[in-house]
Design a protein around this motif. Structure first.
Motif, short mmCIF file in Angstrom:
data_model
loop_
_atom_site.label_atom_id
_atom_site.label_comp_id
_atom_site.label_asym_id
_atom_site.label_seq_id
_atom_site.Cartn_x
_atom_site.Cartn_y
_atom_site.Cartn_z
N UNK A 227 33.10 6.25 -43.67
CA UNK A 227 33.24 4.86 -44.12
C UNK A 227 32.75 4.72 -45.55
N UNK A 228 31.71 5.49 -45.91
CA UNK A 228 31.20 5.44 -47.28
C UNK A 228 32.25 5.94 -48.27
N UNK A 229 32.93 7.04 -47.90
CA UNK A 229 33.97 7.58 -48.79
C UNK A 229 35.13 6.59 -48.90
N UNK A 230 35.50 5.96 -47.79
CA UNK A 230 36.60 5.00 -47.80
C UNK A 230 36.25 3.81 -48.70
N UNK A 231 35.00 3.34 -48.60
CA UNK A 231 34.57 2.21 -49.41
C UNK A 231 34.55 2.58 -50.89
N UNK A 232 34.10 3.81 -51.19
CA UNK A 232 34.04 4.25 -52.59
C UNK A 232 35.43 4.34 -53.20
N UNK A 233 36.39 4.85 -52.45
CA UNK A 233 37.77 4.97 -52.95
C UNK A 233 38.38 3.59 -53.14
N UNK A 234 38.08 2.67 -52.22
CA UNK A 234 38.61 1.30 -52.35
C UNK A 234 38.01 0.60 -53.56
N UNK A 235 36.73 0.85 -53.82
CA UNK A 235 36.04 0.18 -54.91
C UNK A 235 36.62 0.54 -56.27
N UNK A 236 37.07 1.77 -56.42
CA UNK A 236 37.63 2.18 -57.72
C UNK A 236 39.16 2.16 -57.71
N UNK A 237 39.74 1.81 -56.57
CA UNK A 237 41.19 1.70 -56.47
C UNK A 237 41.91 3.04 -56.53
N UNK A 238 41.33 4.04 -55.89
CA UNK A 238 41.94 5.37 -55.93
C UNK A 238 42.49 5.76 -54.56
N UNK A 274 30.63 12.57 -55.56
CA UNK A 274 29.87 13.22 -54.50
C UNK A 274 30.15 12.58 -53.15
N UNK A 275 30.28 11.25 -53.13
CA UNK A 275 30.53 10.54 -51.87
C UNK A 275 31.92 10.85 -51.33
N UNK A 276 32.90 10.86 -52.22
CA UNK A 276 34.29 11.04 -51.79
C UNK A 276 34.61 12.50 -51.47
#
Length: 406
Positions: A227-238, A274-276
């Motif tokens: 979920x952390x990786x999903x949130x990080x990707x959504x936050x930067x729009x990648x 690192x998160x993704x």
């Protein structure tokens, strides 16, 4: 006075006769020695030719066992190996061994003859690797990316160009493909994309199996693993997939990474990476981010170089060592061609002797003892006869000179 004349003439005649006999004996000995030397030389040449043919036939037997080829197909494989021995820096026997490796990896007989062998030979020469390794790497890449044997020449071009236009080498690229090639293909990368990416990794000190592992993990993590990786990707729009869930392609992915991660501060970017991607894949992700679409396209284009393997092989072997290796291959072909007939005769003789030994082994023990004893007596008689012949040999000696009149 007449008596003396007869005596002198008799002595002269005997002396001339003895001298002639001695000269004839010496000439015969010299001719015998010369004949023995010539015979030994001819026998040595025969042995070398037969041995070369035997080694080549053994390699072809291995090819036949692996391929299950028909007689007609084996004739083509044999001709292909001999042609390689004549025209490349590898011997016909080495080429036959490479054929076996290609066949083990699933390359058909038609494709081996149709280009796969030539591609492997060019890759080995251009990349300065063992021929067996070149065949294995080529065949594995073919299977990994769902290609055919006719594509092995193209694979050799890609790997040769990748090795000669970056800090990679053929051995390292082979290791990378073993670790990351399958997932790259499943994700949607072509073999050109993959080799180009691995060449880029090598220029950034990421090589060998580490490069393949890092590529594999990075591609896996394009689908969020938490979920952390999903949130990080959504936050930067990648994202690396389109609305249909299809991979957008290597170039587009690198461009999206450049656009999305460049918005962040170095600290935030490192944290998001690192998160993704995690510790293993952060290296490869960083390289693709820094290169972007334009940078990775340059690498992919540079390795997609038709004819690279043959050109580089020609350069690598354009020296005395290369000349000597080609000479060695040509000589072996000549010996194989010359010794093939003799090899067939020797096989027949060997099989005949083997049948005799097997017949002896099948006899009852009492009869075996009798045969052995008979052979021992026969051998002793032969030795005695030879000794008698030697001691009884008549050699020209000076006849005793006497005269009833003296």
């Amino acid at each position: 006075m007449a008596v003396r004349t007869v005596t002198v003439r008799l002595r002269a005649d005997i002396s001339s006769y003895t001298r002639g006999m001695r000269q004839a004996s010496d000439n015969t000995a010299r001719l015998g020695n010369a004949g023995a030397a010539a015979g030994a030389t001819m026998l040595a040449g025969f042995a070398v030719a037969a041995a070369s043919a035997a080694r080549f036939d053994k390699a072809l037997s291995n090819v036949r066992a692996v391929t299950g080829a028909s007689t007609a197909e084996m004739a083509k494989l044999r001709a292909s190996a001999l042609e390689a021995g004549k025209t490349t820096s590898y011997t016909a026997t080495e080429a036959a061994n490479a054929q076996a490796e290609l066949a083990r990896a699933g390359v058909s007989t038609a494709n081996i003859v149709g280009g796969a062998l030539k591609g492997s030979l060019a890759l080995a020469a251009s990349g300065q690797v063992d021929l067996t390794e070149a065949a294995v790497v080529s065949a594995q890449a073919m299977n990994t990316f769902g290609l055919a044997g006719k594509d092995v020449t193209h694979i050799a071009d890609l790997l040769s160009a990748g090795a000669n236009k970056s800090a990679a080498d053929v051995h390292g690229l082979g290791m990378s493909l073993r670790m990351g090639g399958l997932l790259a293909h499943q994700t949607g990368l072509s073999i050109e994309d993959t080799v180009g990416t691995l060449a880029a990794f090598a220029d950034h000190a990421l090589i060998g199996s580490d490069a393949g592992t890092s590529l594999k993990v990075m591609l896996q993590r394009l689908v969020p693993q938490s979920k952390e990786a999903e949130a990080a990707m959504a936050a930067i729009g990648f994202t690396a997939y389109d609305s249909k869930g299809e991979f957008v392609g290597l170039s587009e992915m690198a461009g999206r990474m450049k656009s999305s991660f460049s918005k962040l501060t170095p600290e935030a970017r490192n944290s998001a990476m690192a998160t993704i991607f995690g510790a293993d894949a952060v290296r490869s992700a960083t390289i693709l981010y820094e290169l972007g679409s334009e940078g990775i396209n340059k690498y992919v284009t540079s390795v997609d170089d038709a004819g690279a393997a043959q050109r580089m092989a020609a350069v690598q072997t354009d020296n005395l060592i290369g000349d000597l290796e080609r000479l060695k291959g040509a000589l072996e072909v000549a010996l194989i061609e010359g010794g093939s007939a003799a090899n067939g005769t020797l096989r027949s003789m060997t099989q005949w002797v083997t049948s005799l030994v097997n017949a002896y082994n099948s006899l009852p023990p009492e009869l075996q003892h009798a045969v052995t004893g008979f052979m021992g007596i026969g051998g002793a008689v032969a030795l005695v006869a030879a000794g008698c012949s030697s001691s009884c040999r008549v050699s020209p000696r000076r006849a005793p000179l006497w005269s009833p009149w003296v």
